[in-house]
Design an enzyme around this catalytic site. Sequence first.
Site, PDB file in Angstrom:
ATOM      1  N   ASP A   8       0.807  -1.223   0.000  1.00  0.00           N
ATOM      2  CA  ASP A   8       0.000   0.000   0.000  1.00  0.00           C
ATOM      3  C   ASP A   8       0.846   1.282   0.000  1.00  0.00           C
ATOM      4  O   ASP A   8       1.624   1.518   0.935  1.00  0.00           O
ATOM      5  CB  ASP A   8      -0.899   0.044   1.244  1.00  0.00           C
ATOM      6  CG  ASP A   8      -1.721  -1.231   1.446  1.00  0.00           C
ATOM      7  OD1 ASP A   8      -1.270  -2.301   1.011  1.00  0.00           O
ATOM      8  OD2 ASP A   8      -2.791  -1.140   2.056  1.00  0.00           O
ATOM      9  N   HIS A  68     -10.415   1.777   1.148  1.00  0.00           N
ATOM     10  CA  HIS A  68     -10.486   3.230   0.989  1.00  0.00           C
ATOM     11  C   HIS A  68     -10.652   3.684  -0.459  1.00  0.00           C
ATOM     12  O   HIS A  68     -10.795   4.877  -0.716  1.00  0.00           O
ATOM     13  CB  HIS A  68      -9.227   3.888   1.572  1.00  0.00           C
ATOM     14  CG  HIS A  68      -9.133   3.744   3.057  1.00  0.00           C
ATOM     15  ND1 HIS A  68     -10.120   4.202   3.911  1.00  0.00           N
ATOM     16  CD2 HIS A  68      -8.187   3.194   3.847  1.00  0.00           C
ATOM     17  CE1 HIS A  68      -9.774   3.935   5.159  1.00  0.00           C
ATOM     18  NE2 HIS A  68      -8.618   3.310   5.152  1.00  0.00           N
ATOM     19  N   HIS A 176      -2.999  -4.357   3.059  1.00  0.00           N
ATOM     20  CA  HIS A 176      -3.830  -3.626   4.023  1.00  0.00           C
ATOM     21  C   HIS A 176      -3.149  -3.356   5.362  1.00  0.00           C
ATOM     22  O   HIS A 176      -3.320  -2.278   5.919  1.00  0.00           O
ATOM     23  CB  HIS A 176      -5.179  -4.296   4.290  1.00  0.00           C
ATOM     24  CG  HIS A 176      -6.016  -3.570   5.313  1.00  0.00           C
ATOM     25  ND1 HIS A 176      -6.532  -2.315   5.087  1.00  0.00           N
ATOM     26  CD2 HIS A 176      -6.397  -3.901   6.577  1.00  0.00           C
ATOM     27  CE1 HIS A 176      -7.213  -1.921   6.160  1.00  0.00           C
ATOM     28  NE2 HIS A 176      -7.138  -2.854   7.073  1.00  0.00           N
TER      29      HIS A 176
HETATM   30 FE   LIG Z   1      -6.754  -0.972   3.477  1.00  0.00          FE
END
Ligand SMILES: [Fe+2]
Length: 257
Positions: A8, A68, A176
């Site tokens: 991420d 998100h 995540h």
């Molecule tokens: Fe996430």
Amino acid sequence: MRVLAIGDVTSPGGIAHLEKHLWRVRREEKIDFCIVNAENAAGVYSYTPEQAERLLGAGADVLSGGNHTMRQRASYGILDENEALLRPINYGGEAPGRGYTVMRVGGVRVMVICAMGNIHIEPTLDAPYAFIERALAREKGNYDIAILDIHAEATGEKLSVAHAFDGRLAVAFGTHTHVPTADLKILPKGTGYVSDLGMCGESGGILGMDAEGVVKKLRYHLPDRFVPSKGAPTADGVIFDIDEAQGVTVALRRICF
Ligand SMILES: [Fe+2]
């Protein structure tokens, strides 16, 4: 073929870091295809259309998503238009964008699926299994290898999803948590697996964010704005060597730059 998956992106600083280094890493490591999870690239909430273009220009072939992705309304248009951008497949057909894509890399047809877990993360979502099953059935004959980003909180759920599709996916990587895990393995039928890739953004804080605001929220339950941490940016990823004829992983290793 060789695939690089990067965890991420947590901030605009992470985007700039990839712009500075990703093409060089791709050349040095002879990467054929690169997937970047970009669901926090604007700093928590997804990415703007301009940030998506920057990440693709930086060397990402696919931008995967997560819980998100849909919180940046400005990106709904580009999610619909650009086949390289994914949101979780278990958001269903009425949400903007798509949950999987099939891309040609040389002569190889690569399917990339983004799915979310629903344990300790988004309990109102249906579990990902049936969505993945339907996508693989729908595209049967149209892809040579399939890669899954399982965006989830619970390690057990990520492992369960990976084992459920062992041998039918060349790769199942988790995202995540922003924490790189050390459990790289090839499952019994050939799926290359890691519970979490890690993250790409400023180091030194808590999951990419400055520690002060996070502690304030978790210790005192006081609202605060999360801002990126102040350490040097880094990128965590895993390189998968895939036998495209068999559709399985034959080797995998970590990379951090
Ligand atoms: Fe996430």
